[in-house]
Design a protein around this motif. Sequence first.
Motif, mmCIF file in Angstrom:
data_model
loop_
_atom_site.group_PDB
_atom_site.id
_atom_site.type_symbol
_atom_site.label_atom_id
_atom_site.label_comp_id
_atom_site.label_asym_id
_atom_site.label_seq_id
_atom_site.Cartn_x
_atom_site.Cartn_y
_atom_site.Cartn_z
ATOM 1 N N ALA A 19 6.535 -1.287 4.254
ATOM 2 C CA ALA A 19 6.228 -0.638 5.538
ATOM 3 C C ALA A 19 7.292 0.417 5.865
ATOM 4 C CB ALA A 19 6.156 -1.684 6.646
ATOM 5 N N THR A 20 8.545 0.105 5.574
ATOM 6 C CA THR A 20 9.634 1.065 5.810
ATOM 7 C C THR A 20 9.435 2.311 4.950
ATOM 8 O OG1 THR A 20 11.171 -0.706 6.338
ATOM 9 C CG2 THR A 20 12.135 1.392 5.661
ATOM 10 N N ILE A 21 9.013 2.107 3.706
ATOM 11 C CA ILE A 21 8.788 3.250 2.810
ATOM 12 C C ILE A 21 7.622 4.096 3.335
ATOM 13 C CG2 ILE A 21 7.965 3.842 0.478
ATOM 14 C CD1 ILE A 21 9.848 1.520 -0.472
ATOM 15 N N GLY A 22 6.637 3.440 3.888
ATOM 16 C CA GLY A 22 5.536 4.178 4.515
ATOM 17 C C GLY A 22 6.040 5.047 5.659
ATOM 18 N N PRO A 64 0.807 -1.233 0.000
ATOM 19 C CA PRO A 64 0.000 0.000 0.000
ATOM 20 C C PRO A 64 0.839 1.281 0.000
ATOM 21 C CG PRO A 64 -0.069 -1.089 2.161
ATOM 22 C CD PRO A 64 0.571 -2.056 1.213
ATOM 23 N N HIS A 65 1.982 1.262 0.651
ATOM 24 C CA HIS A 65 2.797 2.483 0.724
ATOM 25 C C HIS A 65 3.496 2.752 -0.598
ATOM 26 C CE1 HIS A 65 1.849 2.606 4.929
ATOM 27 N NE2 HIS A 65 2.286 1.369 5.071
ATOM 28 N N LEU A 66 3.933 1.686 -1.255
ATOM 29 C CA LEU A 66 4.507 1.855 -2.596
ATOM 30 C C LEU A 66 3.442 2.290 -3.589
ATOM 31 C CD1 LEU A 66 7.054 -1.078 -2.645
ATOM 32 C CD2 LEU A 66 7.551 1.266 -3.365
ATOM 33 N N ALA A 67 2.240 1.784 -3.427
ATOM 34 C CA ALA A 67 1.139 2.201 -4.302
ATOM 35 C C ALA A 67 0.879 3.696 -4.146
ATOM 36 C CB ALA A 67 -0.114 1.390 -3.977
ATOM 37 N N ALA A 68 0.855 4.161 -2.901
ATOM 38 C CA ALA A 68 0.612 5.588 -2.653
ATOM 39 C C ALA A 68 1.780 6.422 -3.180
ATOM 40 C CB ALA A 68 0.424 5.829 -1.150
ATOM 41 N N LEU A 69 2.996 5.944 -2.957
ATOM 42 C CA LEU A 69 4.192 6.686 -3.379
ATOM 43 C C LEU A 69 4.229 6.899 -4.886
ATOM 44 C CD1 LEU A 69 7.089 7.660 -2.232
ATOM 45 C CD2 LEU A 69 7.922 5.571 -3.330
ATOM 46 N N THR A 70 3.842 5.847 -5.637
ATOM 47 C CA THR A 70 3.990 5.877 -7.090
ATOM 48 C C THR A 70 2.717 6.311 -7.807
ATOM 49 O OG1 THR A 70 3.424 3.522 -7.178
ATOM 50 C CG2 THR A 70 5.760 4.066 -7.076
ATOM 51 N N ALA A 71 1.664 6.639 -7.039
ATOM 52 C CA ALA A 71 0.352 6.911 -7.643
ATOM 53 C C ALA A 71 0.429 8.025 -8.688
ATOM 54 C CB ALA A 71 -0.662 7.261 -6.556
ATOM 55 N N THR A 72 1.207 9.060 -8.412
ATOM 56 C CA THR A 72 1.330 10.158 -9.383
ATOM 57 C C THR A 72 2.723 10.187 -9.989
ATOM 58 O OG1 THR A 72 1.909 11.666 -7.593
ATOM 59 C CG2 THR A 72 -0.406 11.583 -8.255
ATOM 60 N N GLY A 73 3.488 9.133 -9.797
ATOM 61 C CA GLY A 73 4.842 9.068 -10.344
ATOM 62 C C GLY A 73 4.931 8.050 -11.455
ATOM 63 N N SER A 74 5.806 7.059 -11.290
ATOM 64 C CA SER A 74 6.034 6.055 -12.340
ATOM 65 C C SER A 74 6.060 4.651 -11.771
ATOM 66 C CB SER A 74 7.390 6.295 -13.019
ATOM 67 O OG SER A 74 7.291 7.281 -13.978
ATOM 68 N N ARG A 75 5.512 3.732 -12.567
ATOM 69 C CA ARG A 75 5.682 2.302 -12.290
ATOM 70 C C ARG A 75 6.163 1.666 -13.580
ATOM 71 N NH1 ARG A 75 -0.254 2.055 -9.694
ATOM 72 N NH2 ARG A 75 0.210 3.178 -7.764
ATOM 73 N N SER A 76 7.406 1.910 -13.885
ATOM 74 C CA SER A 76 7.974 1.414 -15.140
ATOM 75 C C SER A 76 8.746 0.133 -14.901
ATOM 76 C CB SER A 76 8.912 2.469 -15.735
ATOM 77 O OG SER A 76 8.248 3.675 -15.929
ATOM 78 N N ARG A 77 9.209 -0.425 -16.009
ATOM 79 C CA ARG A 77 10.170 -1.520 -15.955
ATOM 80 C C ARG A 77 11.466 -1.030 -16.569
ATOM 81 N NH1 ARG A 77 7.678 -7.342 -17.742
ATOM 82 N NH2 ARG A 77 6.309 -7.623 -15.946
ATOM 83 N N ALA A 78 12.562 -1.597 -16.120
ATOM 84 C CA ALA A 78 13.849 -1.269 -16.724
ATOM 85 C C ALA A 78 14.634 -2.549 -16.958
ATOM 86 C CB ALA A 78 14.646 -0.338 -15.816
ATOM 87 N N ALA A 79 15.382 -2.564 -18.058
ATOM 88 C CA ALA A 79 16.310 -3.673 -18.297
ATOM 89 C C ALA A 79 17.591 -3.368 -17.545
ATOM 90 C CB ALA A 79 16.609 -3.810 -19.791
#
Length: 472
Positions: free
Chosen positions: A208-211, A30-45
């Motif tokens: 949880a730590t990111i939260g 949930p905390h990563l979801a909130a963090l990235t909600a207006t940012g990016s959820r990309s993939r990288a090689a």
Amino acid sequence: MPAVQRVILLLIDGLRADVAERELVAGHLPHLAALTATGSRSRAATAFPSTTSVAYLPFLTGALPGRCNVPSIRWLDRQAYTGRWWRDRDAVRSYCGWQAGHLDRDIAADVTTIFELVPESIAIFSMVTRGLPAEANRIQGARKFWGTVSHYTENHQPGDDAVAKELLAQAGGDWRFCFAQFPAVDGHTHAATPDDASVLASLRQVDATIGALTERLRALGRLDDTLIMVVSDHGAAPVTGHLDLATWFRQRGARALAHPVLWTRDPHVAVMVAGNAQAALYAEPNRPRPSRHPLHALRASGALGIPGDAIAALASEAAIALLAGESDDGGVHLTSRLGDATLHRDGEVIRYQRLTGDPLEIGADAAHDHREWLARTIDGPFPDAPVSLLDQFQAPRTGDVVIAAAEGWDFREAWEYPEHKSGHGSLIASHMLTPAWSNQPLPEGPLRTVDLFPVICRWLGVDTPGSGALFS
Ligand SMILES: [Zn+2]
């Protein structure tokens, strides 16, 4: 924009992109979801080999491993090694043991680390530290202690807990760039599978730590001026078959130099394994020479200490996805069960040409710039392989032959404990694809992990160094 912007780069070692994405969608982060909600959820090689420490270099230097002349976790200095294993011990490298501390000085002198570029940096639990003042190099003692203990207990959570505690303690510090590495996902993956319950539990703990971190930054009024990135250095895949390459050579009569026993007399070949799904071969390592042998020369009977064409014999092994060496005309020669092909770079143009087959499964001869190659390959069986392979062969320390394992296989040394039930290091998609998540929008289109370095520089208002070009 506020005057002083900061960056926090959080690296969850060994987190597969699809595992991270599934957990996010399932609502377990949930905390990563909130963090990235207006940012990016990309993939990288990531870079090749897709292994810890080597694959940190793109984030922290803006350069690929070959460009850094740190082509793998293990390598041999072809020009310096003369066969006197004790006197020449510094010419054979393994970052897995007592030489781990050599990594910083092994990075090419003309490559700049983020720590050199941004003096107000701190790193927590990092293996790359060049340019960091001693007091900014946080909990190295804990890294070594928990690294050793968890290796035997197979409980990697204490390392992550130490990182989390230090990260939260440092949140209000006056640094501008903060790098923190969480080792538990990788540790638990090696002992089980990339989506084992122990892996997911560690990932949720990082969430949880990111939260807690974002809460603290918000309270300090620092959340909006801080770019937070959550990344990984490589993925992983379950291993069901081991092909010990040094044993493979020895069984066929060759004297093979390989870790952990380096006092091999007059070796025919040195075998340097990483990850454990990548390996490099060095022919006649005790005869110093400035250049590599081209692949075709190593096909001659006896060239690697065994009768017949050793390259063809290796290419026929189910464990091996492909082998790469130099072509006679300055390119890279690829061979696998699917046949032979070459890669050449001419300025911005990278050309793939099939000879007797299509080892990269591109489907055609093709010429593109590096961006187009990334776009063309990122969803294929070997993401970014053309650039990654050309990068390997720009490092003087790379072997004559570089080998990538097939899915389900590794080149595990028979002596290794504990046994790896999952591994990484190869060019295959499950090893190469990583999450690239951020609280700010990242550049559009397919990414490499190395693309995040200029994003960090821009946010910090520093110029990206010239060494940031993919090829020197
Ligand atoms: Zn790793």
